[in-house]
Write a protein that holds these residues in place. Structure first.
Motif, PDB file in Angstrom:
ATOM      1  N   GLU A 110     -12.573  -2.194   6.242  1.00  0.00           N
ATOM      2  CA  GLU A 110     -11.351  -1.785   5.084  1.00  0.00           C
ATOM      3  C   GLU A 110     -10.062  -0.311   4.494  1.00  0.00           C
ATOM      4  O   GLU A 110      -8.561  -0.802   4.943  1.00  0.00           O
ATOM      5  N   ASP A 111     -11.061   0.455   5.175  1.00  0.00           N
ATOM      6  CA  ASP A 111     -10.151   1.190   5.080  1.00  0.00           C
ATOM      7  C   ASP A 111      -8.983   1.759   5.726  1.00  0.00           C
ATOM      8  O   ASP A 111      -8.252   1.683   5.997  1.00  0.00           O
ATOM      9  N   PHE A 112      -9.832   1.791   7.007  1.00  0.00           N
ATOM     10  CA  PHE A 112      -9.278   1.704   8.348  1.00  0.00           C
ATOM     11  C   PHE A 112      -8.010   0.773   8.462  1.00  0.00           C
ATOM     12  O   PHE A 112      -6.809   1.076   9.331  1.00  0.00           O
ATOM     13  N   GLY A 117      -2.650  -0.539   9.060  1.00  0.00           N
ATOM     14  CA  GLY A 117      -1.713  -1.510   8.195  1.00  0.00           C
ATOM     15  C   GLY A 117      -0.189  -0.363   7.696  1.00  0.00           C
ATOM     16  O   GLY A 117       0.578  -0.988   7.707  1.00  0.00           O
ATOM     17  N   TRP A 118      -0.325   0.760   6.644  1.00  0.00           N
ATOM     18  CA  TRP A 118       0.562   2.352   6.438  1.00  0.00           C
ATOM     19  C   TRP A 118       1.126   2.014   8.010  1.00  0.00           C
ATOM     20  O   TRP A 118       2.894   2.394   7.619  1.00  0.00           O
ATOM     21  N   ARG A 121       3.746  -0.442   9.340  1.00  0.00           N
ATOM     22  CA  ARG A 121       4.869  -0.801   8.081  1.00  0.00           C
ATOM     23  C   ARG A 121       5.808   0.883   7.841  1.00  0.00           C
ATOM     24  O   ARG A 121       6.882   0.622   7.517  1.00  0.00           O
ATOM     25  N   HIS A 122       5.451   1.861   8.483  1.00  0.00           N
ATOM     26  CA  HIS A 122       6.186   2.891   8.047  1.00  0.00           C
ATOM     27  C   HIS A 122       6.300   3.418   9.028  1.00  0.00           C
ATOM     28  O   HIS A 122       7.357   4.549   9.065  1.00  0.00           O
ATOM     29  N   GLY A 123       5.645   3.644  10.284  1.00  0.00           N
ATOM     30  CA  GLY A 123       6.094   3.819  11.441  1.00  0.00           C
ATOM     31  C   GLY A 123       5.686   5.255  11.902  1.00  0.00           C
ATOM     32  O   GLY A 123       4.883   5.622  10.931  1.00  0.00           O
ATOM     33  N   ARG A 124       6.297   6.243  12.215  1.00  0.00           N
ATOM     34  CA  ARG A 124       6.362   7.671  12.498  1.00  0.00           C
ATOM     35  C   ARG A 124       6.555   8.908  11.034  1.00  0.00           C
ATOM     36  O   ARG A 124       5.595   9.758  10.972  1.00  0.00           O
ATOM     37  N   SER A 125       6.792   7.920   9.796  1.00  0.00           N
ATOM     38  CA  SER A 125       7.216   9.106   8.893  1.00  0.00           C
ATOM     39  C   SER A 125       5.965   8.583   7.990  1.00  0.00           C
ATOM     40  O   SER A 125       5.407   9.683   7.138  1.00  0.00           O
ATOM     41  N   SER A 126       4.733   7.755   8.535  1.00  0.00           N
ATOM     42  CA  SER A 126       3.495   7.630   8.204  1.00  0.00           C
ATOM     43  C   SER A 126       2.807   9.110   8.104  1.00  0.00           C
ATOM     44  O   SER A 126       1.918   9.389   7.275  1.00  0.00           O
TER      45      SER A 126
END
Length: 222
Positions: A110-112, A117-118, A121-126
């Motif tokens: 679940e951590d991975f 998922g992050w 949702r946020h692409g390269r800014s993540s």
């Protein structure tokens, strides 16, 4: 020889528990040892950077370490650890990488999936902002590699985010370096916090795996 208001003969004397162990190890290994710690923490978090990096700033204030070299090696170590996970995601793909890494202690699937998922949702800014978030910081590189993100972009965002995170924590320790009582209190608080976090992590991991095993048995019976 440095002496503080409590009469300790060295910067690490008086620091106990896991914090004292980490401080002694850092003082012994030097600036490149700090890089090794951050590399290991990025791949498999044994001792969180929230413990290691303020201690390096504290030791730099006492003259045991070079402040600028500590910042450079810690950021380099974080980048190399991130690069290893990026490479793993690119070579094995996200699913195979998660399945393999989920077998490591204190790490759960679940951590991975949360980190993946992050990233979705946020692409390269993540990659940049993920370096500032515990739980995401160490794992965000895996989906980036699996998604074939540009290595140049990945490197720039990783170095920028890691540098900001490392600089803030090292700077905090450096500013507290003249206040031995604060460091002593901080070390005791961190000892309790780290032990509690490890206990909670183990309990949550056991609960997750027990639930998953039950779910798999239920699915198999259908």
């Amino acid at each position: 020889m440095w002496t503080n208001i409590t009469g300790a003969a060295s910067p690490t004397e008086g620091l106990t528990g896991i914090v004292g162990f980490a401080a002694t190890a850092i003082d012994t290994l030097g600036e490149w040892g700090v890089g090794g710690f951050t590399l290991a923490e990025t791949v498999v978090p044994p001792i969180p950077s929230e413990v290691i990096l303020p201690l390096t700033g504290y030791l730099a204030k006492q003259g045991s370490l070079n402040l600028f070299l500590v910042f450079a090696t810690s950021t380099l170590g974080a980048y190399l650890g991130a690069l290893l996970l990026y490479w793993l995601g690119a070579k094995l793909g996200l699913e195979r990488s998660i399945r393999w890494l989920s077998k490591l202690p204190l790490v759960d699937r679940e951590d991975f999936e949360h980190a993946a998922g992050w990233f979705r949702r946020h692409g390269r800014s993540s990659i940049f902002f993920g370096r500032l978030l515990p739980g995401v910081r160490s794992l965000i590189s895996l989906p980036a590699g699996a998604a074939a993100m540009s290595l140049t972009t990945f490197s720039l965002f990783t170095l920028a985010g890691s540098g900001l995170w490392n600089g803030a924590l090292i700077g905090l320790g450096y500013l507290l370096g003249t206040q031995y009582r604060l460091i002593d209190e901080y070390s005791r608080f961190l000892n309790y916090a780290v032990y509690a976090a490890l206990a909670v992590a183990v309990i949550l991991l056991l609960i997750r795996r027990t639930k998953r095993a039950k779910a798999n048995r239920t699915s198999a019976k259908r």
